[in-house]
Design a protein around this motif. Structure first.
Motif, mmCIF file in Angstrom:
data_model
loop_
_atom_site.group_PDB
_atom_site.id
_atom_site.type_symbol
_atom_site.label_atom_id
_atom_site.label_comp_id
_atom_site.label_asym_id
_atom_site.label_seq_id
_atom_site.Cartn_x
_atom_site.Cartn_y
_atom_site.Cartn_z
ATOM 1 N N UNK A 2 -50.125 6.481 19.076
ATOM 2 C CA UNK A 2 -50.666 7.776 18.663
ATOM 3 C C UNK A 2 -52.143 7.667 18.301
ATOM 4 N N UNK A 3 -52.528 6.548 17.684
ATOM 5 C CA UNK A 3 -53.942 6.325 17.356
ATOM 6 C C UNK A 3 -54.774 6.244 18.633
ATOM 7 N N UNK A 4 -54.277 5.514 19.627
ATOM 8 C CA UNK A 4 -54.993 5.392 20.907
ATOM 9 C C UNK A 4 -55.153 6.763 21.559
ATOM 10 N N UNK A 5 -54.074 7.555 21.535
ATOM 11 C CA UNK A 5 -54.130 8.880 22.162
ATOM 12 C C UNK A 5 -55.132 9.801 21.478
ATOM 13 N N UNK A 26 -57.591 8.984 18.971
ATOM 14 C CA UNK A 26 -58.946 8.491 18.692
ATOM 15 C C UNK A 26 -59.695 8.004 19.929
ATOM 16 N N UNK A 27 -58.958 7.667 20.970
ATOM 17 C CA UNK A 27 -59.622 7.136 22.166
ATOM 18 C C UNK A 27 -59.505 8.096 23.347
ATOM 19 N N UNK A 28 -58.281 8.343 23.809
ATOM 20 C CA UNK A 28 -58.108 9.179 24.993
ATOM 21 C C UNK A 28 -58.617 10.599 24.773
ATOM 22 N N UNK A 29 -58.182 11.229 23.683
ATOM 23 C CA UNK A 29 -58.583 12.614 23.418
ATOM 24 C C UNK A 29 -60.075 12.734 23.153
ATOM 25 N N UNK A 30 -60.599 11.849 22.307
ATOM 26 C CA UNK A 30 -62.020 11.938 21.969
ATOM 27 C C UNK A 30 -62.897 11.599 23.172
ATOM 28 N N UNK A 68 -65.919 23.008 33.851
ATOM 29 C CA UNK A 68 -65.697 24.271 34.564
ATOM 30 C C UNK A 68 -64.220 24.531 34.814
ATOM 31 N N UNK A 69 -63.449 23.474 35.060
ATOM 32 C CA UNK A 69 -62.014 23.620 35.283
ATOM 33 C C UNK A 69 -61.234 23.713 33.971
ATOM 34 N N UNK A 70 -61.932 23.523 32.844
ATOM 35 C CA UNK A 70 -61.309 23.581 31.514
ATOM 36 C C UNK A 70 -60.120 22.638 31.409
ATOM 37 N N UNK A 71 -60.337 21.385 31.810
ATOM 38 C CA UNK A 71 -59.268 20.396 31.769
ATOM 39 C C UNK A 71 -58.948 20.003 30.335
ATOM 40 N N UNK A 72 -57.700 19.670 30.106
ATOM 41 C CA UNK A 72 -57.255 19.273 28.772
ATOM 42 C C UNK A 72 -57.675 17.825 28.513
ATOM 43 N N UNK A 73 -58.547 17.588 27.529
ATOM 44 C CA UNK A 73 -59.011 16.216 27.268
ATOM 45 C C UNK A 73 -57.922 15.279 26.768
ATOM 46 N N UNK A 74 -56.764 15.813 26.405
ATOM 47 C CA UNK A 74 -55.676 14.972 25.907
ATOM 48 C C UNK A 74 -55.173 14.007 26.978
#
Length: 262
Positions: free
Chosen positions: A118-121, A123-127, A176-182
């Motif tokens: 969850x920390x990786x998701x 703090x790293x992937x999402x950010x 532009x595609x408004x992709x989900x950064x998650x």
């Protein structure tokens, strides 16, 4: 587990178009846990490498994925055995095995690993994804300013920011595609390369649902012959909701700028 039990378990996960044999070598190997021989359709497992049936079964499923891949190729394997198609087959088998309760998802067994995941998701992937998407937004604004002063935007990318044009273009598409950064920056690059909006949204939804990138990439290559009308309407609803949210956000920004200028 003996050879017959392993084969029965594999067939309970998914049936195979061609027969195969499971062989326990009775040996320990420092090189591999198992292998698949397409010529004889043999799954060989070095069972002395394992003290746990669940780990042994993972190797069996891995080699069975090679067998199913070979079946889809007429009984032979491509020169590159561990291809996108192979990984997609393997991940699908593991999901089915977990759903049937014949294989245990080891990644959920450790609370420490679950917390770290969850920390990786977050703090790293999402950010990371959020930063790349924000870069795209800022680059679009920079492009507008370059046009306003009569400067070439490409020159600004090359000589001022010193970043590859392809990377800049990709980040702008992400915004532009408004992709989900998650889904993370790497998966966002993949999604940004899908031109069809419906296909892109479907792929993003699959990634957010926990599908592996290889499985999603393979699915993105397939075109449904006759899409379910309800599914099509649901995708259009999501697309319209996103468009409305984006336009509402931009309207609020314009109204604030107008109020500030009075």
């Amino acid at each position: 587990m003996n050879q017959d039990q392993i084969k029965a378990t594999l067939l309970s996960i998914e049936d195979a178009p061609m027969d195969f044999t499971v062989i326990l070598s009775g040996k320990k190997s420092v090189k591999v846990n198992g292998l698949y021989k397409p010529d004889t359709r043999e799954i060989i497992i070095h069972n002395k490498n394992f003290d746990d049936d669940n780990l042994l079964l993972y190797t069996a499923i891995h080699e069975y994925a090679h067998h199913l891949h070979a079946c889809s190729q007429g009984g032979t394997l491509p020169s590159r055995a561990h291809s996108t198609e192979f990984w997609a087959i393997l991940h699908a088998l593991l999901e089915k095995a977990e759903a049937r309760g014949v294989y245990k998802n080891v990644f959920t067994e450790s609370p420490e690993l679950a917390e770290l995941t969850e920390t990786i998701r977050q703090k790293c992937l999402l950010q990371n994804g959020s930063l790349v998407k924000e870069l795209g937004m800022l680059l679009l604004k920079a492009g507008e300013l370059c046009n306003a002063i009569g400067a070439r935007f490409e020159d600004y990318i090359d000589r001022v920011l010193c970043i590859p044009r392809a990377a800049a273009k990709m980040s702008m598409k992400m915004f532009e595609y408004d992709l989900d950064p998650a889904v993370g920056a790497d998966n966002m690059r993949f999604l940004a390369g899908i031109k069809n909006e419906d296909d892109r949204m479907t792929a993003e939804k699959s990634l957010l649902a926990g599908k592996s990138p290889d499985a999603v990439k393979l699915e993105a290559k397939k075109k449904p012959d006759d899409e379910d009308p309800r599914h099509k309407l649901e995708k259009e609803k999501i697309r319209l909701e996103r468009t409305i949210a984006s336009l509402t956000k931009r309207l609020d920004e314009v109204e604030r700028e107008l109020d500030a200028g009075e």
